[in-house]
Design a protein around this motif. Structure first.
Motif, PDB file in Angstrom:
ATOM      1  N   ASN A  18      -2.901 -51.689 -10.575  1.00  0.00           N
ATOM      2  CA  ASN A  18      -3.165 -50.346  -9.529  1.00  0.00           C
ATOM      3  C   ASN A  18      -3.423 -50.849  -8.153  1.00  0.00           C
ATOM      4  O   ASN A  18      -2.905 -50.019  -7.567  1.00  0.00           O
ATOM      5  CB  ASN A  18      -4.688 -49.275 -10.549  1.00  0.00           C
ATOM      6  N   ASN A  21       0.432 -51.461  -7.149  1.00  0.00           N
ATOM      7  CA  ASN A  21       0.560 -50.042  -7.261  1.00  0.00           C
ATOM      8  C   ASN A  21       0.560 -48.517  -6.366  1.00  0.00           C
ATOM      9  O   ASN A  21       0.960 -47.959  -5.598  1.00  0.00           O
ATOM     10  CB  ASN A  21       1.581 -49.372  -8.891  1.00  0.00           C
ATOM     11  N   GLY A  22      -0.384 -49.482  -5.240  1.00  0.00           N
ATOM     12  CA  GLY A  22      -1.501 -48.022  -5.181  1.00  0.00           C
ATOM     13  C   GLY A  22      -0.706 -47.957  -3.308  1.00  0.00           C
ATOM     14  O   GLY A  22      -0.596 -49.515  -2.872  1.00  0.00           O
ATOM     15  N   ASN A  23      -1.395 -47.326  -2.737  1.00  0.00           N
ATOM     16  CA  ASN A  23      -1.535 -47.471  -1.191  1.00  0.00           C
ATOM     17  C   ASN A  23      -2.431 -47.980  -0.358  1.00  0.00           C
ATOM     18  O   ASN A  23      -2.442 -47.949   1.205  1.00  0.00           O
ATOM     19  CB  ASN A  23      -1.293 -45.593  -1.370  1.00  0.00           C
ATOM     20  N   SER A  24      -3.979 -48.963  -1.392  1.00  0.00           N
ATOM     21  CA  SER A  24      -4.567 -49.237  -0.007  1.00  0.00           C
ATOM     22  C   SER A  24      -5.002 -50.351  -0.043  1.00  0.00           C
ATOM     23  O   SER A  24      -5.451 -50.555   1.464  1.00  0.00           O
ATOM     24  CB  SER A  24      -5.904 -48.802  -1.166  1.00  0.00           C
ATOM     25  N   ARG A  25      -3.259 -51.448   0.108  1.00  0.00           N
ATOM     26  CA  ARG A  25      -3.657 -52.604   0.341  1.00  0.00           C
ATOM     27  C   ARG A  25      -2.918 -52.527   1.407  1.00  0.00           C
ATOM     28  O   ARG A  25      -2.222 -52.274   2.101  1.00  0.00           O
ATOM     29  CB  ARG A  25      -3.722 -54.055  -1.063  1.00  0.00           C
ATOM     30  N   LYS A  26      -3.976 -53.367   2.262  1.00  0.00           N
ATOM     31  CA  LYS A  26      -3.035 -54.337   3.831  1.00  0.00           C
ATOM     32  C   LYS A  26      -2.233 -55.402   3.717  1.00  0.00           C
ATOM     33  O   LYS A  26      -2.019 -55.698   4.631  1.00  0.00           O
ATOM     34  CB  LYS A  26      -3.781 -53.396   4.603  1.00  0.00           C
ATOM     35  N   VAL A  90       2.966 -56.225   0.980  1.00  0.00           N
ATOM     36  CA  VAL A  90       2.628 -54.606   1.065  1.00  0.00           C
ATOM     37  C   VAL A  90       3.287 -53.538   1.815  1.00  0.00           C
ATOM     38  O   VAL A  90       5.157 -54.201   1.785  1.00  0.00           O
ATOM     39  CB  VAL A  90       2.283 -55.065   2.682  1.00  0.00           C
ATOM     40  N   GLY A  91       3.560 -52.472   0.616  1.00  0.00           N
ATOM     41  CA  GLY A  91       4.329 -52.120   0.608  1.00  0.00           C
ATOM     42  C   GLY A  91       5.121 -51.426  -0.814  1.00  0.00           C
ATOM     43  O   GLY A  91       4.767 -52.139  -1.919  1.00  0.00           O
ATOM     44  N   HIS A  92       5.956 -50.982  -1.517  1.00  0.00           N
ATOM     45  CA  HIS A  92       6.540 -50.500  -2.290  1.00  0.00           C
ATOM     46  C   HIS A  92       7.933 -50.900  -2.660  1.00  0.00           C
ATOM     47  O   HIS A  92       8.519 -50.494  -3.386  1.00  0.00           O
ATOM     48  CB  HIS A  92       6.569 -49.178  -3.113  1.00  0.00           C
ATOM     49  N   GLU A  93       8.827 -51.292  -1.545  1.00  0.00           N
ATOM     50  CA  GLU A  93      10.068 -51.881  -2.016  1.00  0.00           C
ATOM     51  C   GLU A  93      10.439 -52.499  -3.056  1.00  0.00           C
ATOM     52  O   GLU A  93      11.673 -52.767  -3.244  1.00  0.00           O
ATOM     53  CB  GLU A  93      10.727 -52.318  -0.445  1.00  0.00           C
TER      54      GLU A  93
END
Length: 604
Positions: A18, A21-26, A90-93
């Protein structure tokens, strides 16, 4: 040092998936796995954590049932297990482009060392791309002024007064530039030392592109690096991003080749270092490749640090390219262990092996009730065992036979394991050979593309000496060379609109061509074709101008009695005694070739 988070149950595996696949990590996330059957990974997760510091989070996950729960939650191809490691940027690319998060395998200790260094390199590179190096550090840094001791394995080692030298990591200096193109042994550098990571940050000492490129002038042939290439245009990097944005120049097909049907993807490769001529300086830089000659000197690329090495070199990188040996045979597998010979105790009552039950923990439980027993006779016959003894003998015989079968099975399994291990070594050998051949082929491809680019830009193709036609008359031979350049560089569809007009060869021209050294007749014929067809004045590298009586700008233009005006064009630029061609333009517009000479020769 970053903490190592252990993933050893379903909840932790699901939480890690999670997080990725999420958007919280930097920050990037490093995941190292432990192969099945081991308690420790081949990859040195502690070293990865030390290098990560505050730049990344590190997770250690044994291979187990929860590994598959983690895999089920990840996109296809982005999982990690079985002893391998992976860094997720970082990101989902990375979920759609697997090259953004390469998988690093480790099957033994040597693999583990290599995978450890690759993971550290991936992590640092991704941390820099995420902008984590620009954040203000929460710990105190010490400014150092020191000398580079050596450059090895992507690191520059410097003396900061400690027992062990500090390192400059190439991933944290300039993106996509190897460390030996940034610093060299003996270079004096200034930077900020971080005691926690034992690294020196030199980014604030990097030169700005305005200062670095100030020495470039129009007409210079300089080195550039291909960043992007499409069918009709390409992007060339003159200077990478340091404390200022990179200098990227877009070139069109016409800047590279005279053939409008050429696909630039066949002429250059991303990452290739190629020479180009500066046709306009900053801030609106412009480059051209079509008129760069092989014998022209190339201005050295600027350094990224004061006094450092050029950031680009035309020499190909052979650091990882070895000549592959022909694969004629593979290493022989180790000999299989000699099967264990089991001598079974003879027994007339031994049952066949197929009827014997397989052993289980219950069979070896001494507290388990045995078969019904009867008290022994007070005076048993010595040659007749009791029923209890007979049953035990039968059981011993059965277990002995079963053990013999199990030992044979163990031998077979050992043989299969050794065969599998040998097969893996053979596959690793083939993979290594394939990688070597691929690296050599890639370098050969770059070299071939460079030759093709030069051939298409000049209209010439390389051919063995002596294979062309030969002429007894030098004038016929030169006219043939000019005609060949016209037919090669002018498309059949354009030849009607750009014919090769008739031209005159002056009485001193061929004699001067024969005496002048340092330039090939084919090159002179190529420029003569441009002059006769009117193409030369459109090319900045030809520097077409009137030929005056002397070097001064106020000297009169040479004019002949019949009204012909003298002109001059460059055959070479930025070379000692650069060659020039002198010609007359008659009142009718016809061209008369007069002489070839050096830069300081103004005779005609």
């Amino acid at each position: 040092m970053s903490a190592v988070h252990r993933v050893d149950d379903d909840l932790a595996a699901a939480a890690l998936a999670n997080l990725l696949n999420g958007n919280s990590r930097k920050r990037p996330v490093v995941v190292v796995t432990i192969p099945a059957g081991r308690t420790d990974p081949w990859i040195d997760v502690e070293e990865v954590a030390r290098e990560a510091g505050s730049l990344a989070d590190v997770y250690l996950m044994p291979t187990g049932p929860f590994t598959w729960d983690f895999s089920d939650r990840m996109a296809a191809g982005t999982q990690v297990y079985g002893g391998a490691g992976r860094v997720y940027p970082v990101g989902h690319e990375w979920a759609s482009d697997l090259s953004k998060s390469p998988l690093r395998f480790a099957f033994n200790e040597d693999d583990g060392d290599r995978a450890t260094q690759k993971l550290i390199s991936d992590m640092l590179r991704m941390a820099a791309a995420a902008g984590l190096l620009q954040s203000v550090p929460t710990r105190e840094l010490r400014k150092v002024d020191t000398t580079v001791k050596m450059v090895v394995a992507g690191r520059a080692l410097v003396d900061v007064g400690n027992l062990f030298p500090a390192a400059i990591a190439e991933e944290l200096a300039v993106d996509d530039v190897p460390i030996d193109r940034i610093v060299e042994a003996g270079l004096r550098i200034e930077g900020w030392y971080d005691a926690d990571s034992n690294r020196v940050d030199i980014r604030q000492s990097l030169r700005r592109h305005g200062e670095a490129l100030a020495a470039y002038a129009v007409g210079d042939v300089v080195l550039s690096k291909v960043a992007k290439v499409r069918n009709g245009k390409a992007e060339l990097v003159l200077y990478p991003q340091t404390t200022t944005p990179p200098v990227v120049v877009t070139v069109l097909r016409a800047d590279v080749t005279a053939n409008p049907e050429d696909d630039l993807r066949t002429l250059m490769t991303v990452g290739e270092v190629i020479p180009a001529r500066v046709t306009a300086t900053g801030p609106n830089w412009a480059l051209a490749l079509h008129d760069v000659d092989d014998d022209e000197p190339i201005v050295s690329a600027p350094s990224l640090l004061p006094g450092g090495p050029p950031w680009l070199s035309e020499e190909p990188d052979h650091s990882e390219v070895d000549e592959p040996k022909a694969v004629t045979s593979l290493p022989m597998p180790p000999p299989a262990p000699t099967p264990v010979q089991v001598i079974e105790a003879p027994s007339p009552t031994q049952p066949p092996a197929a009827a014997t039950p397989r052993p289980s923990p219950a069979m070896l439980d001494r507290s388990r009730p045995g078969p019904s027993q009867r008290p022994a006779s007070a005076s048993p016959a010595p040659h007749r065992p009791t029923e209890s003894t007979r049953g035990l003998l039968l059981k011993v015989d059965g277990l002995t036979a079963e053990i013999a079968g199990l030992k044979r099975e163990v031998v077979n399994l050992q043989t299969q394991v050794l065969a599998g291990s040998d097969e893996r070594e053979q596959l690793r050998y083939l993979l290594d050979q394939a990688e070597r051949r691929a690296n050599k082929a890639e370098n050969d491809l770059k070299s071939t593309r460079a030759r093709l680019r030069k051939a298409t830009s000049t209209g010439k193709s390389e051919s063995p000496a002596g294979n062309g036609p030969r002429f007894a008359d030098p004038e016929q031979e030169f006219r043939y060379l000019v005609l060949t350049q016209w037919a090669t560089r002018t498309l059949p569809s354009e030849q009607r609109n750009r014919p090769l007009a008739d031209f005159i060869i002056g009485p001193r021209f061929l004699e001067s061509l024969e005496r002048l050294q340092g330039i090939k007749p084919e090159k002179v014929a190529d420029v003569a074709f441009e002059i006769v067809t009117g193409l030369a004045p459109q090319l900045p590298s030809r520097e077409v101008h009137h030929l005056r009586a002397g070097p001064g700008g106020d000297d009169p233009v040479r004019v002949r009695d019949d009204g012909a005006i003298a002109w001059r064009a460059s055959l070479q630029v930025n070379t000692p005694s650069a060659r020039r061609i002198h010609y007359w333009v008659l009142p009718t517009g016809q061209i008369e070739l007069a002489r070839v000479a050096t830069h300081d020769d103004f005779e005609i």
